[in-house]
Design a protein around this motif. Structure first.
Motif, PDB file in Angstrom:
ATOM      1  N   ASP A  29      76.664  69.986  44.940  1.00  0.00           N
ATOM      2  CA  ASP A  29      77.867  70.438  45.638  1.00  0.00           C
ATOM      3  C   ASP A  29      77.721  71.931  45.945  1.00  0.00           C
ATOM      4  N   GLU A  30      78.720  72.504  46.571  1.00  0.00           N
ATOM      5  CA  GLU A  30      78.617  73.895  47.033  1.00  0.00           C
ATOM      6  C   GLU A  30      78.399  74.865  45.874  1.00  0.00           C
ATOM      7  N   LEU A  31      79.114  74.662  44.764  1.00  0.00           N
ATOM      8  CA  LEU A  31      78.997  75.566  43.625  1.00  0.00           C
ATOM      9  C   LEU A  31      77.609  75.467  42.987  1.00  0.00           C
ATOM     10  N   LYS A  32      77.127  74.238  42.787  1.00  0.00           N
ATOM     11  CA  LYS A  32      75.810  74.059  42.163  1.00  0.00           C
ATOM     12  C   LYS A  32      74.695  74.550  43.079  1.00  0.00           C
ATOM     13  N   THR A  33      74.890  74.355  44.376  1.00  0.00           N
ATOM     14  CA  THR A  33      73.911  74.857  45.341  1.00  0.00           C
ATOM     15  C   THR A  33      73.795  76.371  45.245  1.00  0.00           C
ATOM     16  N   GLN A  34      74.929  77.054  45.154  1.00  0.00           N
ATOM     17  CA  GLN A  34      74.889  78.518  45.064  1.00  0.00           C
ATOM     18  C   GLN A  34      74.248  78.974  43.767  1.00  0.00           C
ATOM     19  N   ARG A  35      74.507  78.268  42.668  1.00  0.00           N
ATOM     20  CA  ARG A  35      73.866  78.615  41.392  1.00  0.00           C
ATOM     21  C   ARG A  35      72.353  78.426  41.500  1.00  0.00           C
ATOM     22  N   ALA A  36      71.938  77.348  42.159  1.00  0.00           N
ATOM     23  CA  ALA A  36      70.503  77.095  42.339  1.00  0.00           C
ATOM     24  C   ALA A  36      69.864  78.199  43.164  1.00  0.00           C
ATOM     25  N   ILE A  37      70.540  78.625  44.220  1.00  0.00           N
ATOM     26  CA  ILE A  37      70.014  79.692  45.080  1.00  0.00           C
ATOM     27  C   ILE A  37      69.908  80.997  44.291  1.00  0.00           C
ATOM     28  N   ASP A  38      70.895  81.287  43.451  1.00  0.00           N
ATOM     29  CA  ASP A  38      70.860  82.511  42.655  1.00  0.00           C
ATOM     30  C   ASP A  38      69.657  82.515  41.709  1.00  0.00           C
ATOM     31  N   PHE A  39      69.407  81.373  41.050  1.00  0.00           N
ATOM     32  CA  PHE A  39      68.248  81.278  40.162  1.00  0.00           C
ATOM     33  C   PHE A  39      66.945  81.372  40.955  1.00  0.00           C
ATOM     34  N   TYR A  40      66.923  80.699  42.097  1.00  0.00           N
ATOM     35  CA  TYR A  40      65.741  80.747  42.962  1.00  0.00           C
ATOM     36  C   TYR A  40      65.398  82.191  43.332  1.00  0.00           C
ATOM     37  N   ARG A  41      66.387  82.931  43.762  1.00  0.00           N
ATOM     38  CA  ARG A  41      66.160  84.310  44.199  1.00  0.00           C
ATOM     39  C   ARG A  41      65.761  85.214  43.046  1.00  0.00           C
ATOM     40  N   GLU A  42      66.235  84.881  41.854  1.00  0.00           N
ATOM     41  CA  GLU A  42      65.869  85.675  40.674  1.00  0.00           C
ATOM     42  C   GLU A  42      64.356  85.728  40.522  1.00  0.00           C
ATOM     43  N   ARG A  43      63.694  84.569  40.636  1.00  0.00           N
ATOM     44  CA  ARG A  43      62.239  84.529  40.517  1.00  0.00           C
ATOM     45  C   ARG A  43      61.555  84.968  41.804  1.00  0.00           C
ATOM     46  N   PHE A  44      62.141  84.579  42.945  1.00  0.00           N
ATOM     47  CA  PHE A  44      61.510  84.868  44.230  1.00  0.00           C
ATOM     48  C   PHE A  44      61.398  86.369  44.467  1.00  0.00           C
ATOM     49  N   LYS A  45      62.434  87.109  44.116  1.00  0.00           N
ATOM     50  CA  LYS A  45      62.416  88.564  44.315  1.00  0.00           C
ATOM     51  C   LYS A  45      61.352  89.238  43.453  1.00  0.00           C
ATOM     52  N   GLU A  46      61.150  88.699  42.249  1.00  0.00           N
ATOM     53  CA  GLU A  46      60.210  89.316  41.323  1.00  0.00           C
ATOM     54  C   GLU A  46      58.758  89.015  41.686  1.00  0.00           C
ATOM     55  N   LYS A  47      58.454  87.755  41.999  1.00  0.00           N
ATOM     56  CA  LYS A  47      57.054  87.401  42.259  1.00  0.00           C
ATOM     57  C   LYS A  47      56.852  86.358  43.348  1.00  0.00           C
ATOM     58  N   GLY A  48      57.831  85.495  43.586  1.00  0.00           N
ATOM     59  CA  GLY A  48      57.637  84.378  44.512  1.00  0.00           C
ATOM     60  C   GLY A  48      57.275  84.781  45.926  1.00  0.00           C
ATOM     61  N   MET A  49      57.883  85.859  46.423  1.00  0.00           N
ATOM     62  CA  MET A  49      57.627  86.244  47.812  1.00  0.00           C
ATOM     63  C   MET A  49      56.187  86.707  48.027  1.00  0.00           C
ATOM     64  N   PHE A  50      55.518  87.100  46.942  1.00  0.00           N
ATOM     65  CA  PHE A  50      54.146  87.580  47.053  1.00  0.00           C
ATOM     66  C   PHE A  50      53.115  86.497  46.740  1.00  0.00           C
ATOM     67  N   GLU A  51      53.586  85.330  46.309  1.00  0.00           N
ATOM     68  CA  GLU A  51      52.704  84.169  46.117  1.00  0.00           C
ATOM     69  C   GLU A  51      52.609  83.466  47.472  1.00  0.00           C
ATOM     70  N   ASN A  52      51.863  84.040  48.351  1.00  0.00           N
ATOM     71  CA  ASN A  52      51.963  83.751  49.771  1.00  0.00           C
ATOM     72  C   ASN A  52      50.658  84.194  50.433  1.00  0.00           C
ATOM     73  N   LYS A  53      50.276  83.586  51.532  1.00  0.00           N
ATOM     74  CA  LYS A  53      49.068  84.030  52.233  1.00  0.00           C
ATOM     75  C   LYS A  53      49.203  83.793  53.733  1.00  0.00           C
ATOM     76  N   LEU A  54      48.660  84.725  54.505  1.00  0.00           N
ATOM     77  CA  LEU A  54      48.692  84.584  55.964  1.00  0.00           C
ATOM     78  C   LEU A  54      47.772  83.455  56.404  1.00  0.00           C
ATOM     79  N   TYR A  55      48.168  82.772  57.455  1.00  0.00           N
ATOM     80  CA  TYR A  55      47.265  81.799  58.056  1.00  0.00           C
ATOM     81  C   TYR A  55      46.129  82.541  58.768  1.00  0.00           C
ATOM     82  N   PRO A  56      44.951  81.930  58.832  1.00  0.00           N
ATOM     83  CA  PRO A  56      43.807  82.587  59.486  1.00  0.00           C
ATOM     84  C   PRO A  56      44.131  83.002  60.920  1.00  0.00           C
ATOM     85  N   ASN A  57      43.669  84.175  61.301  1.00  0.00           N
ATOM     86  CA  ASN A  57      43.752  84.708  62.669  1.00  0.00           C
ATOM     87  C   ASN A  57      45.142  85.178  63.096  1.00  0.00           C
ATOM     88  N   ILE A  58      46.108  85.181  62.180  1.00  0.00           N
ATOM     89  CA  ILE A  58      47.446  85.673  62.554  1.00  0.00           C
ATOM     90  C   ILE A  58      47.417  87.154  62.953  1.00  0.00           C
TER      91      ILE A  58
END
Length: 222
Positions: free
Chosen positions: A62-91
């Motif tokens: 539901d809307e409340l649980k979705t927002q809680r999930a997003i908050d937890f997601y961003r907690e990790r994403f801001k710290e390290k998740g956004m950098f666990e990433n790689k460009l596609y070749p030739n970009i």
């Protein structure tokens, strides 16, 4: 000469492969909510669409649980998740070629703008883009149609025919259709060939070099 002037790029699954960072951040959110944690390959559906849509659609939150999930997601994403990433070749070489040919490049992503800016800077490709347009942290402007319309409003002196959206999911093509602009569906990202073809892009490509063929070559529409 191409009629296109403003090139809109999706980020996840189009410019870069963010699988590890996104899926591990979703797993982290699920763990913190006490929900059974799925395998990483089962979470590829989270790459591309807004998180509000994905958590609600795939886990019936539901809307409340979705927002809680997003908050937890961003907690990790801001710290390290956004950098666990790689460009596609030739970009980088594609972006350089497009700039040299006089195109204005814009990022159009459902990811929050603040995260998109940091990712582009991390990859040192931020200098190629005149505008980075994403969603807002408060959950507004998340649909691709809203984001594209925002960009069209910024570049209001141009006609719709001067814009083209490049992306790997149906949401990119649907957003382009809703705002009256052309699109390039890429099949090297996370949308299947069936998903892309059924969403009726103006062009379909299977690799980064074919994007250049469409924009500076003489590739014809589907």
């Amino acid at each position: 000469m191409s009629k296109y002037k403003i090139i809109l790029f999706d980020l996840d699954g189009t410019l870069s492969d963010p699988k590890e960072g996104i899926t591990k951040s979703v797993q982290y959110a699920m763990e913190n909510l006490g929900v059974e944690v799925p395998e990483i390959h089962e979470l590829e559906c989270f790459i591309g669409p807004p998180l509000q849509v994905s958590f609600a659609e795939h886990y019936d939150f539901d809307e409340l649980k979705t927002q809680r999930a997003i908050d937890f997601y961003r907690e990790r994403f801001k710290e390290k998740g956004m950098f666990e990433n790689k460009l596609y070749p030739n970009i980088p070489s594609l972006l350089k070629t497009l700039k040299e040919n006089g195109f204005t490049l814009v990022v159009a992503t459902s990811k929050p703008t603040v995260f998109a800016e940091q990712i582009l800077k991390y990859f040192t490709i931020d200098q190629f883009f005149d505008l980075i347009a994403g969603s807002n942290l408060d959950g507004t402007r998340t649909s691709k149609a809203e984001i594209i319309q925002y960009i069209l409003d910024v570049y209001h002196e141009y006609e719709a025919g001067n814009f083209i959206m490049i992306g790997d999911r149906k949401h990119d093509m649907i957003g382009a259709h809703h705002t009256g602009i052309d699109s390039i569906g890429v099949t090297y990202g996370y949308g299947s060939f069936e998903e892309i073809s059924q969403s009726k892009p103006t062009y379909m490509v299977s690799n980064v070099d074919e994007i250049k063929d469409v924009l500076v070559g003489c590739r014809v529409k589907l």
